[in-house]
Enzyme design. Structure first.
Site, PDB file in Angstrom:
ATOM      1  N   GLU A   1       0.836  -1.204   0.000  1.00  0.00           N
ATOM      2  CA  GLU A   1       0.000   0.000   0.000  1.00  0.00           C
ATOM      3  C   GLU A   1       0.869   1.252   0.000  1.00  0.00           C
ATOM      4  OE1 GLU A   1      -2.612  -0.462   3.381  1.00  0.00           O
ATOM      5  OE2 GLU A   1      -4.022  -1.641   2.200  1.00  0.00           O
TER       6      GLU A   1
ATOM      7  N   HIS B   1      -8.842  10.241   4.141  1.00  0.00           N
ATOM      8  CA  HIS B   1      -8.513   9.255   3.111  1.00  0.00           C
ATOM      9  C   HIS B   1      -8.747   9.914   1.763  1.00  0.00           C
ATOM     10  CE1 HIS B   1      -8.204   5.639   0.777  1.00  0.00           C
ATOM     11  NE2 HIS B   1      -7.794   5.007   1.846  1.00  0.00           N
TER      12      HIS B   1
ATOM     13  N   ARG C   1      -0.819   9.244   2.107  1.00  0.00           N
ATOM     14  CA  ARG C   1      -2.197   9.742   2.068  1.00  0.00           C
ATOM     15  C   ARG C   1      -2.337  11.255   2.174  1.00  0.00           C
ATOM     16  NH1 ARG C   1      -5.365   5.345   5.754  1.00  0.00           N
ATOM     17  NH2 ARG C   1      -5.051   3.740   4.213  1.00  0.00           N
TER      18      ARG C   1
ATOM     19  N   HIS D   1     -11.099  10.075   7.960  1.00  0.00           N
ATOM     20  CA  HIS D   1     -10.935   8.620   7.966  1.00  0.00           C
ATOM     21  C   HIS D   1     -10.370   8.066   9.257  1.00  0.00           C
ATOM     22  CE1 HIS D   1     -10.252   4.712   6.258  1.00  0.00           C
ATOM     23  NE2 HIS D   1      -8.954   4.798   6.378  1.00  0.00           N
TER      24      HIS D   1
ATOM     25  N   ARG E   1      -0.507   8.564  10.018  1.00  0.00           N
ATOM     26  CA  ARG E   1      -0.490   7.102  10.123  1.00  0.00           C
ATOM     27  C   ARG E   1      -0.141   6.463   8.784  1.00  0.00           C
ATOM     28  NH1 ARG E   1      -5.265   3.020   9.364  1.00  0.00           N
ATOM     29  NH2 ARG E   1      -5.815   4.606   7.851  1.00  0.00           N
TER      30      ARG E   1
HETATM   31  C1  LIG Z   1     -13.565   2.302   5.945  1.00  0.00           C
HETATM   32  C2  LIG Z   1     -12.347   2.074   6.784  1.00  0.00           C
HETATM   33  C3  LIG Z   1     -11.298   1.307   6.298  1.00  0.00           C
HETATM   34  C4  LIG Z   1     -10.168   1.079   7.084  1.00  0.00           C
HETATM   35  N1  LIG Z   1      -9.172   0.285   6.603  1.00  0.00           N
HETATM   36  C5  LIG Z   1      -8.112  -0.013   7.413  1.00  0.00           C
HETATM   37  C6  LIG Z   1      -7.123  -0.928   6.988  1.00  0.00           C
HETATM   38  O1  LIG Z   1      -7.194  -1.503   5.915  1.00  0.00           O
HETATM   39  N2  LIG Z   1      -6.078  -1.168   7.828  1.00  0.00           N
HETATM   40  C7  LIG Z   1      -5.945  -0.566   9.045  1.00  0.00           C
HETATM   41  O2  LIG Z   1      -4.981  -0.823   9.763  1.00  0.00           O
HETATM   42  N3  LIG Z   1      -6.907   0.303   9.478  1.00  0.00           N
HETATM   43  C8  LIG Z   1      -7.979   0.573   8.699  1.00  0.00           C
HETATM   44  N4  LIG Z   1      -8.942   1.440   9.142  1.00  0.00           N
HETATM   45  C9  LIG Z   1      -8.850   1.951  10.506  1.00  0.00           C
HETATM   46  C10 LIG Z   1      -9.223   0.839  11.482  1.00  0.00           C
HETATM   47  O3  LIG Z   1     -10.280   0.075  10.931  1.00  0.00           O
HETATM   48  C11 LIG Z   1      -9.671   1.390  12.819  1.00  0.00           C
HETATM   49  O4  LIG Z   1      -8.731   2.314  13.282  1.00  0.00           O
HETATM   50  C12 LIG Z   1      -9.786   0.269  13.834  1.00  0.00           C
HETATM   51  O5  LIG Z   1     -10.634  -0.741  13.352  1.00  0.00           O
HETATM   52  C13 LIG Z   1     -10.341   0.811  15.133  1.00  0.00           C
HETATM   53  O6  LIG Z   1     -10.592  -0.271  15.980  1.00  0.00           O
HETATM   54  P1  LIG Z   1     -11.100   0.031  17.438  1.00  0.00           P
HETATM   55  O7  LIG Z   1     -11.247  -1.291  18.108  1.00  0.00           O
HETATM   56  O8  LIG Z   1     -10.224   1.038  18.069  1.00  0.00           O
HETATM   57  O9  LIG Z   1     -12.519   0.741  17.236  1.00  0.00           O
HETATM   58  P2  LIG Z   1     -13.876   0.319  16.437  1.00  0.00           P
HETATM   59  O10 LIG Z   1     -13.681  -0.895  15.612  1.00  0.00           O
HETATM   60  O11 LIG Z   1     -14.343   1.536  15.783  1.00  0.00           O
HETATM   61  O12 LIG Z   1     -14.821  -0.068  17.632  1.00  0.00           O
HETATM   62  C14 LIG Z   1     -15.285   0.901  18.541  1.00  0.00           C
HETATM   63  C15 LIG Z   1     -16.222   0.217  19.500  1.00  0.00           C
HETATM   64  O13 LIG Z   1     -16.523   1.084  20.569  1.00  0.00           O
HETATM   65  C16 LIG Z   1     -17.907   1.086  20.808  1.00  0.00           C
HETATM   66  N5  LIG Z   1     -18.245   2.367  21.445  1.00  0.00           N
HETATM   67  C17 LIG Z   1     -17.903   3.614  21.036  1.00  0.00           C
HETATM   68  N6  LIG Z   1     -18.360   4.528  21.896  1.00  0.00           N
HETATM   69  C18 LIG Z   1     -19.006   3.843  22.879  1.00  0.00           C
HETATM   70  C19 LIG Z   1     -19.713   4.218  24.044  1.00  0.00           C
HETATM   71  N7  LIG Z   1     -19.875   5.504  24.407  1.00  0.00           N
HETATM   72  N8  LIG Z   1     -20.265   3.240  24.813  1.00  0.00           N
HETATM   73  C20 LIG Z   1     -20.157   1.934  24.464  1.00  0.00           C
HETATM   74  N9  LIG Z   1     -19.507   1.528  23.359  1.00  0.00           N
HETATM   75  C21 LIG Z   1     -18.932   2.466  22.587  1.00  0.00           C
HETATM   76  C22 LIG Z   1     -18.533   0.873  19.453  1.00  0.00           C
HETATM   77  O14 LIG Z   1     -19.858   0.427  19.585  1.00  0.00           O
HETATM   78  C23 LIG Z   1     -17.563  -0.174  18.884  1.00  0.00           C
HETATM   79  O15 LIG Z   1     -17.898  -1.447  19.372  1.00  0.00           O
HETATM   80  C24 LIG Z   1     -10.083   1.669   8.376  1.00  0.00           C
HETATM   81  C25 LIG Z   1     -11.131   2.445   8.856  1.00  0.00           C
HETATM   82  C26 LIG Z   1     -12.262   2.640   8.076  1.00  0.00           C
HETATM   83  C27 LIG Z   1     -13.388   3.467   8.614  1.00  0.00           C
END
Ligand SMILES: Cc1cc2nc3c(=O)[nH]c(=O)nc-3n(C[C@H](O)[C@H](O)[C@H](O)COP(=O)(O)OP(=O)(O)OC[C@H]3O[C@@H](n4cnc5c(N)ncnc54)[C@H](O)[C@@H]3O)c2cc1C
Length: 528
Positions: free
Chosen positions: A121, A249, A296, A357, A392
């Site tokens: 990438e 993004h 990016r 993003h 990032r």
């Molecule tokens: C479209 C897209 C494509 C991406 N592609 C990539 C990729 O290819 N590679 C890469 O490394 N990263 C990628 N990213 C970034 C990456 O996906 C995210 O940074 C990562 O998944 C975040 O994981 P997380 O567990 O921190 O949060 P999330 O997966 O966002 O989970 C957050 C959780 O917190 C919960 N939550 C939030 N607030 C509260 C609250 N007040 N009370 C209770 N629950 C709450 C939500 O319900 C959810 O369960 C991408 C992001 C997007 C949007």
């Protein structure tokens, strides 16, 4: 209702689930999640997760690529630790049941599975992105969620919205940002089905609440990404950092009615797709010698500039050169999505525009994932570890989430097993006396739209002192109106999210104004 557990986890994405699976071997775990457990940015990740898996690559190269993307302000020790830990964390994901694509007919020692099929990438000097077709995040979320649901020590509670972390403030003590030993006793959470606010007490709490893309009007992040964890820590007077570094993004599918904006993964440019203007001419040579594979921030600014020059709402990504077979087999989700709105990517160019993003900053944590508030950890997108610096590198965020979930779990287990921390039973329940149910939802929905437009127009890819001042002034009004509403209304999820978005917007602007140098994702016309 009052609940007591050893480990409380807020969020069921990659960070929350990875942490929960590890600590569950050492105590009772409760995961609160505000929507369906599978909903979050994790399941939308397409490209994959970066790791050095074979000798053709090296830790040093991945470290160097990360440092270059971070524009000189990454924490080098954190970068080294994260990248060296990556292969172990990948092997654990596989053990939990996550499947990554492997090389078809790949050669490997007898009996061993074939090698992983690695993508490349933007910003990566090697092929090192493990993926599952173009829906890697969905596969990771599936694997981890199934493992968590099977575990007898883990309870997952959906539609539970964490409102605030509980600290000495709730015991009647004055807490300021100078209070040296702020402690976290758990969280207050709104049960979205009954509207009751429950008290969750825990020995250790992990915030894994994801990003804050919905501060902006166009974002690839799901509607749950409203910066709740960051806002909670801000209210609790914890330390936050680097929030001026919002990653846009460059290529989201231009389909204005759709929220979140659908992402066209960078892997497509890695496979050979090129950016073109509305006349079908390539333009990246004007901005960077790496052309469409530049990092990016450079690509996003280039598109932003081309759009401003031409006055158009979108440009094109031309993937036709990749070939029909590779496009349909390698990018099935994107192929199907575009086809559903009448774009055949094997024959047509894809209309794209940038979208908010990924938030590089967040709750400041140490190498164990512990925040400035005792017994409060943070992992995943809501945290700020120092890995990303000013920007990032693609596919490093899923990696950061698993590495820090692991480190936080190890530290939290030691803390709980040391036995010198008791659950604080004297914490009072939430007091909602005298509040009325606000029936004017329009006050909330309209304010949210206003906020998102202000941020998009004045605090977006290109900023200036005047734009930031203007955003700040307008935000002040919105803040006062919303606090007034909050002080007299029964708390609901939309109102709570709006308050959190306003807090995040305020923090982004404040940190952007304080950053007096164009670095990484922060770019101001006044600092050129
Ligand atoms: C479209 C897209 C494509 C991406 N592609 C990539 C990729 O290819 N590679 C890469 O490394 N990263 C990628 N990213 C970034 C990456 O996906 C995210 O940074 C990562 O998944 C975040 O994981 P997380 O567990 O921190 O949060 P999330 O997966 O966002 O989970 C957050 C959780 O917190 C919960 N939550 C939030 N607030 C509260 C609250 N007040 N009370 C209770 N629950 C709450 C939500 O319900 C959810 O369960 C991408 C992001 C997007 C949007």
């Amino acid at each position: 209702m009052r609940y007591e557990v050893d480990f409380l986890v807020v969020g069921s994405g990659i960070a929350g689930l990875s942490f929960a699976l590890k600590v569950a071997e050492h105590g009772r775990v409760c995961i609160l999640t505000k929507g369906d457990a599978a909903e979050g940015s994790t399941r939308y990740a397409q490209g994959g997760i970066a790791a050095v898996m074979y000798d053709s690559d090296s830790f040093d190269k991945h470290i160097q690529d990360t440092l270059v993307a971070g524009d000189g302000i990454c924490d080098r020790e954190v970068v080294e630790m994260t990248i060296r830990e990556a292969p172990d964390r990948i092997r654990e994901l596989v053990q939990y049941g996550v499947e990554f694509d492997r090389v078809p007919n790949g050669k490997s020692p007898a009996g061993a599975p074939a090698k992983f099929d690695l993508h490349r990438e933007g910003g990566h000097s090697e092929f090192r992105i493990l993926h599952h077709k173009d829906n890697t995040g969905e596969e990771i979320e599936r694997g981890l969620l199934e493992a968590a649901r099977r575990h007898p020590n883990i309870e997952i509670k959906e539609r539970q919205f964490a409102i605030d972390i509980i600290t000495q403030h709730h015991l009647g003590q004055r807490v300021t940002k100078h209070t040296p030993d702020i402690e976290c006793y758990g969280v207050y959470a709104l049960d979205c089905d009954t509207n009751r606010i429950d008290t969750y007490l825990a020995k250790v709490t992990l915030l894994a609440t994801g990003g804050m893309g919905n501060v902006y009007s166009t974002t690839t992040t799901p509607v749950i990404s409203t910066g709740d964890g960051v806002a909670m820590v801000h209210r609790a007077r914890g330390v936050l950092s680097d929030l001026e570094f919002m990653q846009f993004h460059p290529t989201s599918l231009y389909n204005p009615a759709e929220k979140p904006a659908f992402l066209i993964t960078e892997a497509m440019r890695g496979a050979g797709a090129v950016l073109k203007d509305r006349d079908g001419k390539e333009f990246m040579q004007k901005y960077d010698k790496r052309l469409s594979l530049a990092p990016r921030d450079i690509v996003a600014r280039a598109i932003d500039n081309e759009m401003k020059l031409s006055g158009k709402d979108y440009l094109y990504l031309d993937a036709r050169g990749i070939g029909k077979k590779h496009l349909i087999e390698g990018f099935p989700t994107i192929y199907a999505k575009c086809l559903s709105i009448g774009i055949d990517i094997t024959r047509d160019m894809i209309p794209v525009r940038p979208a908010a993003h990924y938030q590089c900053g967040g709750i400041k944590v140490d190498r164990n994932g512990e925040s400035s508030i005792h017994h409060l950890y943070a992992a995943g997108e809501c945290s700020c570890t120092g890995l990303h610096g000013g920007n990032r590198l693609a596919s490093n965020s899923l990696l950061e989430a698993v590495v820090y979930a692991h480190n936080a779990a190890m530290s939290a287990i030691a803390k709980v097993e040391s036995g010198n921390w008791k659950v604080k039973n004297e914490v009072p329940d939430w007091n909602a006396e005298g509040m009325v149910l606000n029936e004017e939802m329009v006050l909330i929905t309209q304010t949210k739209k206003e906020l998102q437009e202000i941020m998009w127009n004045y605090v977006g890819i290109v900023r200036s002192d005047l734009r930031l001042q203007r955003a700040f002034d307008r935000l002040n009004l919105i803040f006062r109106e919303t606090e007034d509403l909050y002080n007299r209304s029964v708390l609901t999820e939309p109102l709570s999210e709006l308050r959190n978005l306003i807090a995040c917007a305020y923090l982004i602007i404040k940190m952007a104004r304080a950053r007096r140098q164009n670095v990484g994702l922060h770019y101001s016309l006044d600092l050129v």
